[in-house]
Design an enzyme around this catalytic site. Structure first.
Site, PDB file in Angstrom:
ATOM      1  NE  ARG A   1       0.124   0.382  12.020  1.00 26.80           N
ATOM      2  CZ  ARG A   1       0.899   0.660  10.972  1.00 26.80           C
ATOM      3  NH1 ARG A   1       0.698   1.744  10.269  1.00 26.80           N
ATOM      4  NH2 ARG A   1       1.875  -0.159  10.643  1.00 26.80           N
TER       5      ARG A   1
ATOM      6  NE  ARG B   1       8.926  -4.493   4.412  1.00 28.04           N
ATOM      7  CZ  ARG B   1       7.756  -3.869   4.527  1.00 28.04           C
ATOM      8  NH1 ARG B   1       7.092  -3.493   3.464  1.00 28.04           N
ATOM      9  NH2 ARG B   1       7.233  -3.622   5.702  1.00 28.04           N
TER      10      ARG B   1
ATOM     11  CE  LYS C   1      -1.028  -0.127   4.956  1.00 26.67           C
ATOM     12  NZ  LYS C   1       0.321   0.280   5.307  1.00 26.67           N
TER      13      LYS C   1
ATOM     14  NE  ARG D   1       5.691  -3.928  11.210  1.00 23.22           N
ATOM     15  CZ  ARG D   1       6.094  -3.848   9.946  1.00 23.22           C
ATOM     16  NH1 ARG D   1       6.978  -4.689   9.479  1.00 23.22           N
ATOM     17  NH2 ARG D   1       5.611  -2.932   9.156  1.00 23.22           N
TER      18      ARG D   1
ATOM     19  NE  ARG E   1      10.381  -1.370   7.795  1.00 20.12           N
ATOM     20  CZ  ARG E   1       9.125  -0.978   7.566  1.00 20.12           C
ATOM     21  NH1 ARG E   1       8.788  -0.518   6.394  1.00 20.12           N
ATOM     22  NH2 ARG E   1       8.221  -1.037   8.522  1.00 20.12           N
TER      23      ARG E   1
END
Ligand code: AMP
Length: 194
Positions: A88, A127, A13, A144, A133
């Site tokens: 969120r 990723r 997104k 998450r 990250r």
């Protein structure tokens, strides 16, 4: 154009929000990007947010809502926006509704970038290897996703009930997803003119 993009971490997104904002000359407000900027700039907000982000937890609502308010208020009616990563949870969605009504603005659409759990797990693992990250370790990824399911996924129904939700199939190429988004944007323009 005043849109929210909704979707799990790894749904793409953020990429879509950037493209849409460029194509339609509207602001792209990504709370994750803004927060990462605050952290790397060593600001007070960054210091407060960092430990939550590293753990894959939600930064407290009040900090996020104030952060968004500071950006939406000066925009006025002329500038559209794409919200990416906000709201969120339902408390943030209620706060946004309140904020927009005070500013006499309304949302056009909430677009869910729909991707299956299996595909998300695959993408996020990739990723983690590529980008490293701090919040993409296996354990944090799982957390998450859990936070998304518990806190953010209820927003699908929240916006569906308000007649704002549209879905795009997020398991296609970036360009194909973008095409679906543009079809929605055009549909809106037609219905507004018609
Ligand atoms: P993102 O880049 O959207 O995945 O966000 C990265 C991290 O920033 C999240 O895991 C949260 O710790 C924090 N964050 C971003 N947006 C929000 C939000 N709307 N509410 C609370 N925390 C957020």
């Amino acid at each position: 154009m005043r849109w929210i993009l909704l979707g799990p971490p790894g749904s793409g997104k953020g990429t879509q929000a950037k493209k849409l904002a460029d194509n339609h000359h509207v602001a792209h407000l990504s709370t994750g990007d803004i927060l990462r900027g605050e952290v790397s700039g060593g600001t007070e907000l960054g210091k407060q947010a960092k430990s939550y982000m590293d753990a894959g937890d939600m930064v407290p609502d009040q900090l996020i809502v104030d952060m968004i308010r500071r950006r939406l208020e000066p925009m006025g009616h002329k500038t559209g926006f794409i919200l990416d990563g906000f709201p969120r949870n339902t408390a943030q969605a209620d706060a946004l509704a309140q904020m927009l009504s005070e500013l006499n603005l309304s949302l056009d659409r909430v677009v869910l970038v729909d991707v299956s759990d299996k595909e998300i797990a695959k993408r996020l693992a990739g990723r983690a290897r590529l980008e490293r990250r701090a919040d993409d370790s296996d354990q944090v990824i799982a957390h998450r996703l859990e936070v998304y399911r518990k806190q953010t996924a209820p927003l699908i129904e929240y916006y569906e009930c308000r007649g704002l939700l549209a879905r795009v199939n997020g398991e296609q190429s970036i360009d194909a997803v973008c095409g679906e988004m543009e079809t929605l944007a055009t549909a809106r323009a037609v219905s507004r003119n018609g």
